[in-house]
Design an enzyme around this catalytic site. Structure first.
Site, PDB file in Angstrom:
ATOM      1  N   ALA A  68      -9.328   3.179  -7.158  1.00 11.50           N
ATOM      2  CA  ALA A  68     -10.215   2.594  -6.243  1.00 11.50           C
ATOM      3  C   ALA A  68     -10.507   3.695  -5.299  1.00 11.50           C
ATOM      4  CB  ALA A  68      -9.403   1.478  -5.453  1.00 11.50           C
ATOM      5  N   ASP A  69     -11.517   3.407  -4.376  1.00  8.74           N
ATOM      6  CA  ASP A  69     -11.851   4.194  -3.377  1.00  8.74           C
ATOM      7  C   ASP A  69     -12.515   3.457  -2.365  1.00  8.74           C
ATOM      8  OD1 ASP A  69     -11.921   7.252  -2.598  1.00  8.74           O
ATOM      9  OD2 ASP A  69     -14.183   6.640  -2.107  1.00  8.74           O
ATOM     10  N   THR A  70     -12.199   3.599  -1.092  1.00  6.38           N
ATOM     11  CA  THR A  70     -12.472   3.232   0.345  1.00  6.38           C
ATOM     12  C   THR A  70     -13.219   4.206   1.278  1.00  6.38           C
ATOM     13  OG1 THR A  70     -10.725   1.396  -0.215  1.00  6.38           O
ATOM     14  CG2 THR A  70     -11.836   1.892   2.014  1.00  6.38           C
TER      15      THR A  70
END
Length: 127
Positions: A68-70
């Site tokens: 994931a990446d935010t």
């Protein structure tokens, strides 16, 4: 069945543990530099895909990988991880009393397929 979390994020690990998942943490080592003119959603998905791919290359072929990446966007400013306390304070001041967007890209990769999603949340901070 356990999976690999391709992240060094303590918060992601905490959330998954609280939800009862069993997983191994294998942080990904990828370049997270935004490309010139790259939209935030595209950036987040590109980085999440890169994390899944990089960890997949280093792991057993039969493992499921969650990456994931935010990214936070305030106005036109794409905010990465703060480099120090002063940078964090600057970011919080920029977000104070205003609405901003948080884009989170999630990639789940198995030997047979890959699923991905980007979710955008509008967040408003009080002053």
């Amino acid at each position: 069945m356990s999976f690999i979390l391709a992240s060094a994020s303590p918060r992601r690990a905490e959330l998954l543990t609280a939800a009862g998942f069993l997983f191994e943490i294998v942080p990904a080592d990828v370049d997270e530099t935004p490309l010139t003119g790259e939209p935030a959603r595209t950036y987040a998905l590109r980085v999440a895909r890169a994390k899944a791919e990089e960890v997949s290359r280093r792991s057993s072929a039969d493992r499921i990988i969650l990456a994931a990446d935010t990214v936070v966007v305030a106005g036109e400013r794409l905010m990465g991880k703060p480099v120090d306390a002063k940078d964090a304070e600057s970011m919080l001041n920029a977000l104070s009393g205003a609405a901003h967007q948080v884009h989170t890209a999630v990639v789940v990769r198995s030997p047979a397929r890959q699923a991905e999603e980007v979710v955008t949340t509008k967040v408003r901070f009080n002053r």
